[in-house]
Design a protein around this motif. Structure first.
Motif, PDB file in Angstrom:
ATOM      1  N   ILE A  65      58.801 -39.015   0.625  1.00  8.28           N
ATOM      2  CA  ILE A  65      59.191 -39.098  -0.744  1.00  8.28           C
ATOM      3  C   ILE A  65      60.627 -38.269  -1.116  1.00  8.28           C
ATOM      4  O   ILE A  65      61.497 -38.726  -1.877  1.00  8.28           O
ATOM      5  CB  ILE A  65      57.999 -38.258  -1.370  1.00  8.28           C
ATOM      6  N   THR A  66      60.833 -37.442  -0.348  1.00  9.40           N
ATOM      7  CA  THR A  66      62.000 -36.563  -0.398  1.00  9.40           C
ATOM      8  C   THR A  66      63.094 -37.433  -0.089  1.00  9.40           C
ATOM      9  O   THR A  66      64.173 -37.476  -0.611  1.00  9.40           O
ATOM     10  CB  THR A  66      61.947 -35.369   0.579  1.00  9.40           C
ATOM     11  N   ARG A  67      62.895 -38.416   1.087  1.00 10.80           N
ATOM     12  CA  ARG A  67      64.042 -39.208   1.509  1.00 10.80           C
ATOM     13  C   ARG A  67      64.252 -40.143   0.421  1.00 10.80           C
ATOM     14  O   ARG A  67      65.449 -40.582   0.175  1.00 10.80           O
ATOM     15  CB  ARG A  67      63.859 -39.761   2.762  1.00 10.80           C
ATOM     16  N   ALA A  68      63.417 -40.872  -0.106  1.00 11.06           N
ATOM     17  CA  ALA A  68      63.512 -41.566  -1.043  1.00 11.06           C
ATOM     18  C   ALA A  68      64.082 -41.246  -2.542  1.00 11.06           C
ATOM     19  O   ALA A  68      64.959 -41.911  -2.873  1.00 11.06           O
ATOM     20  CB  ALA A  68      61.968 -42.469  -1.620  1.00 11.06           C
ATOM     21  N   ASN A  69      63.954 -39.911  -2.634  1.00 15.12           N
ATOM     22  CA  ASN A  69      64.350 -39.381  -4.058  1.00 15.12           C
ATOM     23  C   ASN A  69      65.866 -39.241  -3.601  1.00 15.12           C
ATOM     24  O   ASN A  69      66.513 -39.218  -4.660  1.00 15.12           O
ATOM     25  CB  ASN A  69      63.775 -38.007  -4.398  1.00 15.12           C
ATOM     26  N   ARG A  70      66.097 -38.770  -2.472  1.00 11.55           N
ATOM     27  CA  ARG A  70      67.763 -38.294  -2.081  1.00 11.55           C
ATOM     28  C   ARG A  70      68.447 -39.619  -2.093  1.00 11.55           C
ATOM     29  O   ARG A  70      69.599 -39.936  -2.544  1.00 11.55           O
ATOM     30  CB  ARG A  70      67.737 -37.659  -0.770  1.00 11.55           C
ATOM     31  N   ALA A  71      67.888 -40.704  -1.495  1.00  8.75           N
ATOM     32  CA  ALA A  71      68.452 -42.043  -1.513  1.00  8.75           C
ATOM     33  C   ALA A  71      68.806 -42.360  -2.880  1.00  8.75           C
ATOM     34  O   ALA A  71      69.779 -43.213  -3.324  1.00  8.75           O
ATOM     35  CB  ALA A  71      67.633 -42.993  -0.837  1.00  8.75           C
ATOM     36  N   GLN A  72      67.832 -42.454  -3.760  1.00  8.80           N
ATOM     37  CA  GLN A  72      67.883 -42.935  -5.299  1.00  8.80           C
ATOM     38  C   GLN A  72      68.968 -41.911  -5.825  1.00  8.80           C
ATOM     39  O   GLN A  72      70.082 -42.403  -6.657  1.00  8.80           O
ATOM     40  CB  GLN A  72      66.686 -42.484  -5.935  1.00  8.80           C
ATOM     41  N   ARG A  73      69.122 -40.727  -5.706  1.00  5.01           N
ATOM     42  CA  ARG A  73      70.085 -39.691  -6.196  1.00  5.01           C
ATOM     43  C   ARG A  73      71.501 -40.217  -5.861  1.00  5.01           C
ATOM     44  O   ARG A  73      72.286 -40.284  -6.387  1.00  5.01           O
ATOM     45  CB  ARG A  73      69.747 -38.228  -5.872  1.00  5.01           C
ATOM     46  N   ASN A  74      71.545 -40.581  -4.319  1.00  4.40           N
ATOM     47  CA  ASN A  74      72.848 -40.816  -3.791  1.00  4.40           C
ATOM     48  C   ASN A  74      73.331 -42.200  -4.426  1.00  4.40           C
ATOM     49  O   ASN A  74      74.518 -42.347  -4.381  1.00  4.40           O
ATOM     50  CB  ASN A  74      72.683 -41.033  -2.028  1.00  4.40           C
ATOM     51  N   LEU A  75      72.276 -43.132  -4.543  1.00  7.77           N
ATOM     52  CA  LEU A  75      72.829 -44.272  -5.016  1.00  7.77           C
ATOM     53  C   LEU A  75      73.273 -44.246  -6.491  1.00  7.77           C
ATOM     54  O   LEU A  75      74.521 -44.810  -6.905  1.00  7.77           O
ATOM     55  CB  LEU A  75      71.691 -45.336  -5.192  1.00  7.77           C
ATOM     56  N   GLY A  76      72.683 -43.551  -7.333  1.00  8.44           N
ATOM     57  CA  GLY A  76      73.206 -43.159  -8.670  1.00  8.44           C
ATOM     58  C   GLY A  76      74.378 -42.487  -8.910  1.00  8.44           C
ATOM     59  O   GLY A  76      75.436 -42.795  -9.663  1.00  8.44           O
ATOM     60  N   GLU A  77      74.681 -41.793  -7.994  1.00  7.84           N
ATOM     61  CA  GLU A  77      76.170 -41.043  -7.694  1.00  7.84           C
ATOM     62  C   GLU A  77      77.215 -41.795  -7.410  1.00  7.84           C
ATOM     63  O   GLU A  77      78.213 -41.793  -7.909  1.00  7.84           O
ATOM     64  CB  GLU A  77      75.820 -39.758  -6.904  1.00  7.84           C
ATOM     65  N   TYR A  78      76.737 -42.524  -6.380  1.00 10.97           N
ATOM     66  CA  TYR A  78      77.702 -43.738  -5.892  1.00 10.97           C
ATOM     67  C   TYR A  78      78.123 -44.622  -7.122  1.00 10.97           C
ATOM     68  O   TYR A  78      79.281 -45.021  -7.274  1.00 10.97           O
ATOM     69  CB  TYR A  78      77.230 -44.603  -4.956  1.00 10.97           C
ATOM     70  N   MET A  79      77.268 -44.953  -7.850  1.00 10.31           N
ATOM     71  CA  MET A  79      77.346 -46.017  -8.878  1.00 10.31           C
ATOM     72  C   MET A  79      78.150 -45.270 -10.120  1.00 10.31           C
ATOM     73  O   MET A  79      78.970 -46.041 -10.603  1.00 10.31           O
ATOM     74  CB  MET A  79      76.223 -46.603  -9.414  1.00 10.31           C
ATOM     75  N   MET A  80      78.020 -44.182 -10.259  1.00 10.67           N
ATOM     76  CA  MET A  80      78.701 -43.309 -11.142  1.00 10.67           C
ATOM     77  C   MET A  80      80.290 -43.244 -10.671  1.00 10.67           C
ATOM     78  O   MET A  80      81.234 -43.235 -11.588  1.00 10.67           O
ATOM     79  CB  MET A  80      78.224 -41.978 -11.599  1.00 10.67           C
ATOM     80  N   ARG A  81      80.476 -43.156  -9.392  1.00 14.42           N
ATOM     81  CA  ARG A  81      81.597 -42.787  -8.991  1.00 14.42           C
ATOM     82  C   ARG A  81      82.550 -44.112  -8.824  1.00 14.42           C
ATOM     83  O   ARG A  81      83.479 -44.007  -8.844  1.00 14.42           O
ATOM     84  CB  ARG A  81      81.840 -41.980  -7.681  1.00 14.42           C
ATOM     85  N   ASN A  82      81.822 -45.358  -8.800  1.00 14.27           N
ATOM     86  CA  ASN A  82      82.347 -46.502  -8.358  1.00 14.27           C
ATOM     87  C   ASN A  82      81.923 -47.527  -9.279  1.00 14.27           C
ATOM     88  O   ASN A  82      81.252 -48.410  -9.114  1.00 14.27           O
ATOM     89  CB  ASN A  82      82.130 -46.990  -6.946  1.00 14.27           C
ATOM     90  N   PRO A  83      82.108 -47.292 -10.755  1.00 17.95           N
ATOM     91  CA  PRO A  83      81.959 -48.367 -11.681  1.00 17.95           C
ATOM     92  C   PRO A  83      82.311 -49.807 -11.493  1.00 17.95           C
ATOM     93  O   PRO A  83      81.677 -50.722 -12.007  1.00 17.95           O
ATOM     94  CB  PRO A  83      82.119 -47.707 -12.990  1.00 17.95           C
ATOM     95  N   GLU A  84      83.271 -50.009 -10.938  1.00 16.89           N
ATOM     96  CA  GLU A  84      83.908 -51.335 -10.790  1.00 16.89           C
ATOM     97  C   GLU A  84      83.509 -52.203  -9.597  1.00 16.89           C
ATOM     98  O   GLU A  84      83.328 -53.347  -9.708  1.00 16.89           O
ATOM     99  CB  GLU A  84      85.301 -51.222 -10.791  1.00 16.89           C
ATOM    100  N   ARG A  85      82.666 -51.464  -8.724  1.00 14.99           N
ATOM    101  CA  ARG A  85      82.150 -52.218  -7.407  1.00 14.99           C
ATOM    102  C   ARG A  85      80.598 -52.788  -7.898  1.00 14.99           C
ATOM    103  O   ARG A  85      79.990 -52.007  -8.608  1.00 14.99           O
ATOM    104  CB  ARG A  85      81.970 -51.507  -6.397  1.00 14.99           C
ATOM    105  N   PRO A  86      80.392 -53.973  -7.445  1.00 19.58           N
ATOM    106  CA  PRO A  86      79.109 -54.386  -7.666  1.00 19.58           C
ATOM    107  C   PRO A  86      77.821 -53.979  -6.894  1.00 19.58           C
ATOM    108  O   PRO A  86      78.287 -53.325  -6.089  1.00 19.58           O
ATOM    109  CB  PRO A  86      79.262 -55.983  -7.550  1.00 19.58           C
TER     110      PRO A  86
END
Length: 86
Positions: A65-86
């Motif tokens: 569960i911790t790994r899944a939460n971390r992956a979700q958080r990292n994905l969200g942060e990546y998407m916020m930093r790179n809004p132009e990439r699909p």
């Protein structure tokens, strides 16, 4: 232009349908029935080995569960930093 609108609508419908398949609070990986797993080696319920096995399974589930939460958080942060990439 109409084909783009149709694609966007279809993508929205698919995305909405997929959100119904998973919940943020669900366990990310089904590691099976703890009781059956711990008893498969002939361990008697209530023994110290059984208790240790169940604790280990709880730790495994918590780590998943911790790994899944971390992956979700990292994905969200990546998407916020790179809004132009699909």
């Amino acid at each position: 232009m109409p084909s783009t609108a149709k694609r966007l609508l279809a993508l929205s419908v698919v995305a909405f349908a997929l959100t119904a398949c998973a919940s943020r609070n669900d366990a990310p990986a089904d590691i099976g029935d703890d009781d059956a797993y711990c008893r498969q080696n002939g361990v008697v319920a209530g023994s110290s080995e059984y208790v240790a096995c169940r604790k280990d399974r709880d730790v495994q589930r918590s780590n998943a569960i911790t790994r899944a939460n971390r992956a979700q958080r990292n994905l969200g942060e990546y998407m916020m930093r790179n809004p132009e990439r699909p």
